[in-house]
Scaffold this active site. Sequence first.
Site, PDB file in Angstrom:
ATOM      1  CB  THR A  48      14.813  19.251  85.352  1.00 52.95           C
ATOM      2  OG1 THR A  48      14.389  18.119  84.580  1.00 52.95           O
ATOM      3  CG2 THR A  48      15.714  20.122  84.503  1.00 52.95           C
ATOM      4  CB  CYS A  49      14.235  22.126  89.825  1.00 51.16           C
ATOM      5  SG  CYS A  49      12.898  22.611  88.723  1.00 51.16           S
ATOM      6  CG  HIS A  50      17.144  18.243  93.964  1.00 52.85           C
ATOM      7  ND1 HIS A  50      17.217  19.111  95.029  1.00 52.85           N
ATOM      8  CD2 HIS A  50      17.786  17.121  94.342  1.00 52.85           C
ATOM      9  CE1 HIS A  50      17.867  18.524  96.026  1.00 52.85           C
ATOM     10  NE2 HIS A  50      18.224  17.311  95.631  1.00 52.85           N
TER      11      HIS A  50
END
Length: 161
Positions: A48-50
Amino acid sequence: MTIQVGDKLPASKLRVMTSEGPAVKTTDDIFKGKKVALFAVPGAYTGTCHKMHLPSIFLNAYAIKDKGVDTIAIISVNDVFVMNAWKKDTDLRDEAVFLADGNADFTKAIGMELDASGNGLGIRSHRYSMLVEDGKVTKLNLEPAPGKVEVSGGDTLLGQL
């Protein structure tokens, strides 16, 4: 206690990579006298972050800075070497400062720690975005679920400027 709008950020030390190697930056170095858009993610390179959170920041970076933001900062409970590699892989226009909170000192000081040890990730940060003006929190968007980017993305913070 979790930090709130109107609170001043506590004094803390973070790490950044420089051409000479890892360096310490204090919260005063980063926030004093500046308007900073701070985005916190649970982990560099995580799905999700990337794939969701960082793109939402970089797609809006020019517009965020056009609204008077001096610095876009991305913070995670990762070491400075991982954060530097992640910056090289994602921040192609050098639009953000990547801050390493390796021991979660800053994250714990503002009450944003997330126990992700059940997934083998240890202590991490909750996902949030924050506008900080001269060290004082003026906007705070805490994501209710770590696997989503619904209120903490660059588009949301841009809309609040």
